[in-house]
Design an enzyme around this catalytic site. Structure first.
Site, PDB file in Angstrom:
ATOM      1  N   GLY A  51       0.654  -1.185   0.130  1.00 37.53           N
ATOM      2  CA  GLY A  51       0.061   0.050  -0.079  1.00 37.53           C
ATOM      3  C   GLY A  51       0.764   1.298   0.011  1.00 37.53           C
ATOM      4  O   GLY A  51       0.466   2.257  -0.415  1.00 37.53           O
ATOM      5  N   GLU A 106       4.077   4.189   6.040  1.00 39.34           N
ATOM      6  CA  GLU A 106       2.667   3.700   5.914  1.00 39.34           C
ATOM      7  C   GLU A 106       1.687   4.111   5.160  1.00 39.34           C
ATOM      8  O   GLU A 106       1.653   5.223   5.044  1.00 39.34           O
ATOM      9  CB  GLU A 106       1.973   3.251   7.296  1.00 39.34           C
ATOM     10  N   ASP A 107       0.642   3.504   4.496  1.00 36.60           N
ATOM     11  CA  ASP A 107      -0.366   4.114   3.728  1.00 36.60           C
ATOM     12  C   ASP A 107      -1.433   4.604   4.754  1.00 36.60           C
ATOM     13  O   ASP A 107      -1.908   5.739   4.633  1.00 36.60           O
ATOM     14  CB  ASP A 107      -0.995   3.290   2.729  1.00 36.60           C
ATOM     15  N   ASP A 110      -4.947   2.309  11.038  1.00 39.15           N
ATOM     16  CA  ASP A 110      -6.544   2.278  11.395  1.00 39.15           C
ATOM     17  C   ASP A 110      -6.607   1.611  13.095  1.00 39.15           C
ATOM     18  O   ASP A 110      -6.358   2.641  13.795  1.00 39.15           O
ATOM     19  CB  ASP A 110      -6.833   1.062  10.464  1.00 39.15           C
ATOM     20  N   LEU A 115       1.343  -1.120  12.873  1.00 38.36           N
ATOM     21  CA  LEU A 115       2.598  -0.249  13.144  1.00 38.36           C
ATOM     22  C   LEU A 115       3.060  -0.436  14.530  1.00 38.36           C
ATOM     23  O   LEU A 115       4.200  -0.589  14.920  1.00 38.36           O
ATOM     24  CB  LEU A 115       2.144   1.177  12.950  1.00 38.36           C
ATOM     25  N   ARG A 172      -5.498   0.109  -6.440  1.00 39.91           N
ATOM     26  CA  ARG A 172      -4.427   0.744  -5.768  1.00 39.91           C
ATOM     27  C   ARG A 172      -3.800   1.932  -6.822  1.00 39.91           C
ATOM     28  O   ARG A 172      -3.250   2.735  -6.254  1.00 39.91           O
ATOM     29  CB  ARG A 172      -3.148  -0.292  -5.894  1.00 39.91           C
TER      30      ARG A 172
END
Ligand code: IMP
Ligand code: MG
Length: 184
Positions: A51, A106-107, A110, A115, A172
């Protein structure tokens, strides 16, 4: 709509949440801040596949410092829309990060599970410093707290795709961030 199997086919649609130019403008600002914060240093960007690929390359091009790249792929056990606490390394870094200034890219954050696991694991490899950078953050969904140094956009609790983010590996390559919705 009825599919050939006779089952109800769910239709997906994507509506623009953050247009491409706005994403790129924010990426420029983040790169300028990173350039200032790490002045005089060499930086290792760790791109979390898949991602973060689009975000990482746009960011890396605009950081005015010597930059190295490495890639890691993790899979979190869960379904296509939610991760759980268990994370598995699918592809590890190619090189050591010992003594390096590391920025994990990171994309989206959430629940924070992915992470927080990664950060602890990478810290044990003794980098000179390690910080987190994410394009998107959904703070309302956080289960585990993670110390994010650079965050592009805070977004509401919607499932987003594009600019690297997928739903079942699709969407994507959309150049913008969109909200995915299912209508029947
Ligand atoms: P976390 O472990 O719950 O923080 O989830 C992080 C990972 O879940 C991201 O790297 C994405 O792969 C995925 N993810 C979470 N929210 C979304 C979303 O809205 N769209 C696409 N992927 C998402
Ligand atoms: Mg994903």
């Amino acid at each position: 709509m009825k599919g050939e199997s006779g089952k109800e086919r769910i239709m997906e649609s994507v509506s623009v949440l953050i247009p491409e130019e706005q994403v790129l403008q924010r990426v420029r600002e983040m790169a300028a801040q990173i350039t200032e914060d790490y002045a005089g240093e060499e930086l290792k960007l760790i791109c979390i596949l898949k991602g973060s690929v689009f975000f990482t390359t746009e960011l890396a091009k605009r950081i005015n410092l010597p930059v190295k790249l490495d890639f890691m792929s993790v899979s979190s056990y869960g379904n296509e829309m939610e991760s759980t606490g268990r994370v598995r390394i699918v592809k590890d870094l190619d090189e050591s990060i010992r003594g390096e200034h590391v920025l994990v890219i990171e994309d989206i954050i959430d629940s924070g599970h992915t992470l927080s696991f990664l950060l602890e694991m990478l810290k044990s490899r003794q980098p000179a410093s390690i910080e987190l950078c994410t394009l998107l953050d959904k703070p309302s969904r956080r289960v585990v707290s993670v110390p994010v140094k650079y965050s592009g956009f805070e977004i509401p609790d919607e499932f987003v795709v594009g600019f690297g983010l997928d739903y079942a590996q699709r969407y994507r390559a959309l150049p913008y961030i969109g909200v995915l919705s299912f209508d029947d």
